[in-house]
Design an enzyme around this catalytic site. Structure first.
Site, mmCIF file in Angstrom:
data_model
loop_
_atom_site.group_PDB
_atom_site.id
_atom_site.type_symbol
_atom_site.label_atom_id
_atom_site.label_comp_id
_atom_site.label_asym_id
_atom_site.label_seq_id
_atom_site.Cartn_x
_atom_site.Cartn_y
_atom_site.Cartn_z
ATOM 1 N N LYS A 1 0.874 -1.167 0.000
ATOM 2 C CA LYS A 1 0.000 0.000 0.000
ATOM 3 C C LYS A 1 0.911 1.216 0.000
ATOM 4 O O LYS A 1 2.055 1.137 0.457
ATOM 5 C CB LYS A 1 -0.865 -0.029 1.275
ATOM 6 C CG LYS A 1 -2.118 0.797 1.209
ATOM 7 C CD LYS A 1 -3.319 0.013 0.754
ATOM 8 C CE LYS A 1 -4.524 0.923 0.660
ATOM 9 N NZ LYS A 1 -5.737 0.218 0.273
ATOM 10 N N GLY B 1 -26.354 0.345 2.621
ATOM 11 C CA GLY B 1 -25.583 1.091 1.626
ATOM 12 C C GLY B 1 -26.072 0.768 0.222
ATOM 13 O O GLY B 1 -26.319 -0.390 -0.111
ATOM 14 N N GLY C 1 -24.472 2.157 -2.731
ATOM 15 C CA GLY C 1 -23.480 2.762 -3.617
ATOM 16 C C GLY C 1 -22.970 1.701 -4.569
ATOM 17 O O GLY C 1 -23.701 0.772 -4.936
ATOM 18 N N ASN C 2 -21.700 1.778 -4.922
ATOM 19 C CA ASN C 2 -21.132 0.846 -5.899
ATOM 20 C C ASN C 2 -21.333 -0.620 -5.488
ATOM 21 O O ASN C 2 -21.756 -1.446 -6.290
ATOM 22 C CB ASN C 2 -19.651 1.168 -6.087
ATOM 23 C CG ASN C 2 -19.006 0.327 -7.172
ATOM 24 O OD1 ASN C 2 -18.436 -0.711 -6.898
ATOM 25 N ND2 ASN C 2 -19.148 0.740 -8.425
ATOM 26 N N VAL C 3 -21.080 -0.944 -4.228
ATOM 27 C CA VAL C 3 -21.183 -2.337 -3.785
ATOM 28 C C VAL C 3 -22.649 -2.754 -3.589
ATOM 29 O O VAL C 3 -23.126 -3.729 -4.180
ATOM 30 C CB VAL C 3 -20.360 -2.572 -2.487
ATOM 31 C CG1 VAL C 3 -20.524 -3.991 -1.995
ATOM 32 C CG2 VAL C 3 -18.881 -2.266 -2.730
ATOM 33 N N GLY C 4 -23.375 -2.014 -2.758
ATOM 34 C CA GLY C 4 -24.760 -2.377 -2.411
ATOM 35 C C GLY C 4 -25.676 -2.463 -3.614
ATOM 36 O O GLY C 4 -26.502 -3.386 -3.751
HETATM 37 P P1 NAD Z 1 -19.949 4.221 -2.328
HETATM 38 O O1 NAD Z 1 -19.408 5.544 -1.899
HETATM 39 O O2 NAD Z 1 -20.187 3.964 -3.765
HETATM 40 O O3 NAD Z 1 -21.336 3.944 -1.562
HETATM 41 C C1 NAD Z 1 -21.495 4.076 -0.194
HETATM 42 C C2 NAD Z 1 -22.978 4.032 0.135
HETATM 43 O O4 NAD Z 1 -23.123 4.059 1.541
HETATM 44 C C3 NAD Z 1 -23.797 5.195 -0.400
HETATM 45 O O5 NAD Z 1 -25.021 4.700 -0.882
HETATM 46 C C4 NAD Z 1 -24.050 6.057 0.849
HETATM 47 O O6 NAD Z 1 -25.246 6.796 0.782
HETATM 48 C C5 NAD Z 1 -24.139 4.966 1.867
HETATM 49 N N1 NAD Z 1 -23.983 5.405 3.262
HETATM 50 C C6 NAD Z 1 -23.194 6.366 3.781
HETATM 51 N N2 NAD Z 1 -23.374 6.434 5.115
HETATM 52 C C7 NAD Z 1 -24.286 5.498 5.426
HETATM 53 C C8 NAD Z 1 -24.889 5.049 6.620
HETATM 54 N N3 NAD Z 1 -24.589 5.601 7.792
HETATM 55 N N4 NAD Z 1 -25.786 4.023 6.574
HETATM 56 C C9 NAD Z 1 -26.114 3.446 5.398
HETATM 57 N N5 NAD Z 1 -25.585 3.822 4.231
HETATM 58 C C10 NAD Z 1 -24.684 4.832 4.251
HETATM 59 O O7 NAD Z 1 -18.967 3.154 -1.685
HETATM 60 P P2 NAD Z 1 -18.726 1.653 -2.175
HETATM 61 O O8 NAD Z 1 -17.670 1.658 -3.222
HETATM 62 O O9 NAD Z 1 -20.034 1.003 -2.433
HETATM 63 O O10 NAD Z 1 -18.038 1.035 -0.875
HETATM 64 C C11 NAD Z 1 -18.798 0.637 0.252
HETATM 65 C C12 NAD Z 1 -17.898 -0.129 1.211
HETATM 66 O O11 NAD Z 1 -17.335 -1.251 0.532
HETATM 67 C C13 NAD Z 1 -16.695 0.626 1.769
HETATM 68 O O12 NAD Z 1 -16.447 0.108 3.058
HETATM 69 C C14 NAD Z 1 -15.562 0.228 0.860
HETATM 70 O O13 NAD Z 1 -14.303 0.342 1.502
HETATM 71 C C15 NAD Z 1 -15.914 -1.231 0.646
HETATM 72 N N6 NAD Z 1 -15.307 -1.782 -0.555
HETATM 73 C C16 NAD Z 1 -15.582 -1.276 -1.785
HETATM 74 C C17 NAD Z 1 -14.992 -1.833 -2.906
HETATM 75 C C18 NAD Z 1 -15.315 -1.319 -4.274
HETATM 76 O O14 NAD Z 1 -14.714 -1.840 -5.234
HETATM 77 N N7 NAD Z 1 -16.226 -0.401 -4.443
HETATM 78 C C19 NAD Z 1 -14.070 -2.897 -2.765
HETATM 79 C C20 NAD Z 1 -13.828 -3.425 -1.488
HETATM 80 C C21 NAD Z 1 -14.452 -2.847 -0.388
#
Ligand code: NAD
Length: 368
Positions: free
Chosen positions: A73, A178, A180-183
């Site tokens: 990292k 959540g 976002g990208n993952v959910g």
């Molecule tokens: P993102 O920014 O695209 O989405 C985050 C979501 O969480 C948004 O919908 C936001 O409104 C919501 N959110 C914020 N605060 C909240 C709360 N208190 N309660 C409920 N929802 C809430 O992020 P992402 O890329 O989807 O990542 C989400 C998690 O997954 C993070 O922990 C990230 O480290 C982890 N992650 C992501 C990836 C990836 O490739 N995107 C890979 C590994 C791990």
């Protein structure tokens, strides 16, 4: 965490360019399985200790994902809010120049906090080797974040783990923290099954409907109104109340430390799939497991992103990425769940055992 132990770090390289105002470092934790892979973050407070912890996490994550990558990292000490695009470009380029001695031979960069596609383009172009980082724009061979590789992997991990929690996916109820990208992608792929999505949250709150939420409508509402709570049909609750939802499966996909020790009693889930990183500390995970909840750990379930990085690194495309994420996540989840069941241990412990074994087998510097 002690900074040096029996596994590493093998190398810490600090780079400094006073003319440009660039200061940064890379922590190459362990390269037994291949060059160290892990993102670059840019924050004013990034420290070597913080980066070391993240590098170590990558060592285990890459090993468990069964990728020929070690763990690493890096960090650039700068406040991205206080610098303009041109200044940021100069800093990233100076960082890339400084890291050339180890990148890509021992370190492959990727996006992390305040470092996205464009920054990876600057890094790769300055380095001169497209293999020096992943997360590049599409025209440089990148596999866009928007393909949803992590959510796709979380979904497959959920499918494989469900029977170990005694669940039939076509009869189960699901809640997702959540959107976002993952959910979003977990919800999208789950639509292929008869399971019922009963609750979804984002920063605006939770939308809960025990009759089920329609993914298409939810996606449209989120795109147009920016919040899932504008869905209409259902009960709206504060974000944290996702923990009170009566559902068989919870997928975490937003904040760290979502579940605290004091929350364990109130949980009704039979399985929690950790799509987000560190949705609870390990001690809380153990409490949940003791209560009978099947815990699918983050470094197993959310490895789709790093598997996608490997495909990008080897010059593969979209189709190959989806194929490899599915194959690896299914295989590794099955392996971890089976071992955890046989030994009666927390799946995280079973996963760690596999990851440590894989690293130790090839490690030339580890102290056994
Ligand atoms: P993102 O920014 O695209 O989405 C985050 C979501 O969480 C948004 O919908 C936001 O409104 C919501 N959110 C914020 N605060 C909240 C709360 N208190 N309660 C409920 N929802 C809430 O992020 P992402 O890329 O989807 O990542 C989400 C998690 O997954 C993070 O922990 C990230 O480290 C982890 N992650 C992501 C990836 C990836 O490739 N995107 C890979 C590994 C791990």
């Amino acid at each position: 965490m002690e900074m040096f132990d029996e596994f590493g770090p093998e190398k810490i390289l600090e780079v400094y360019n006073p003319k440009v105002g660039m200061r940064g470092f890379v922590v190459i934790d362990n390269t037994s399985l291949g060059p160290g892979k892990g993102g670059t973050r840019m924050t004013p407070s990034v420290s070597k200790e913080e980066v070391f912890r993240l590098a170590r996490t990558m060592t285990w994550k890459n090993a468990l994902a069964d990728l020929p990558f070690g763990g690493a990292k890096s960090g650039i000490i700068a406040d991205s809010k206080k610098i303009d695009r041109e200044k940021k470009k100069t800093i990233v380029e100076a960082f890339a120049e400084g890291l050339k001695v180890v990148s890509p031979s021992q370190y492959i960069a990727a996006p992390d906090m305040n470092m996205a596609e464009e920054e990876m383009k600057w890094y790769a172009e300055k380095n001169g080797d497209m293999k020096s980082c992943t997360g590049k724009p599409k025209d440089l061979g990148g596999l866009p974040h928007e393909l949803g590789s992590t959510g796709f992997g979380v979904y497959h991990s959920l499918l494989v783990a469900a029977p170990y929690a005694g669940l039939d996916i076509d009869k189960a109820t699901v809640a997702i923290e959540g959107f976002g990208n993952v959910g979003w992608f977990v919800a999208k792929f789950l639509k292929e099954h008869k399971c019922k999505l009963v609750a979804v949250s984002d920063s605006s709150g939770v939308i809960y409907n025990k009759k089920g939420l329609d993914f298409k409508k939810l996606a449209k509402v989120k795109k147009e109104k920016g919040k899932v709570t504008a869905y209409g049909e259902g009960e709206v609750m504060p974000s944290n109340d996702i923990l009170d939802v009566d559902a068989d499966i919870l997928v975490t996909a937003a904040i760290p430390d979502l579940v605290k020790g004091s929350d364990v009693d109130r949980l009704k889930f039979k399985m929690i799939v950790e799509g987000s990183n560190i949705p609870m500390i390990e001690a809380v995970e153990r409490e949940c497991f003791k209560k009978g909840i099947l815990m699918v750990p983050d470094f197993l379930a959310n490895a789709g992103g790093v598997i996608s990085s490997y495909v990008e690194y080897t010059g593969g495309g979209e189709e190959e990425m989806f194929k490899m994420v599915e194959e690896k996540i299914k295989k590794n989840t099955e392996m971890v769940m089976k071992a955890a069941k046989e030994k009666g241990v927390l799946p995280r412990d079973a996963g760690m055992e596999i990851a440590v074994e894989r690293v130790m087998e090839k490690c030339k510097v580890c102290r056994v």
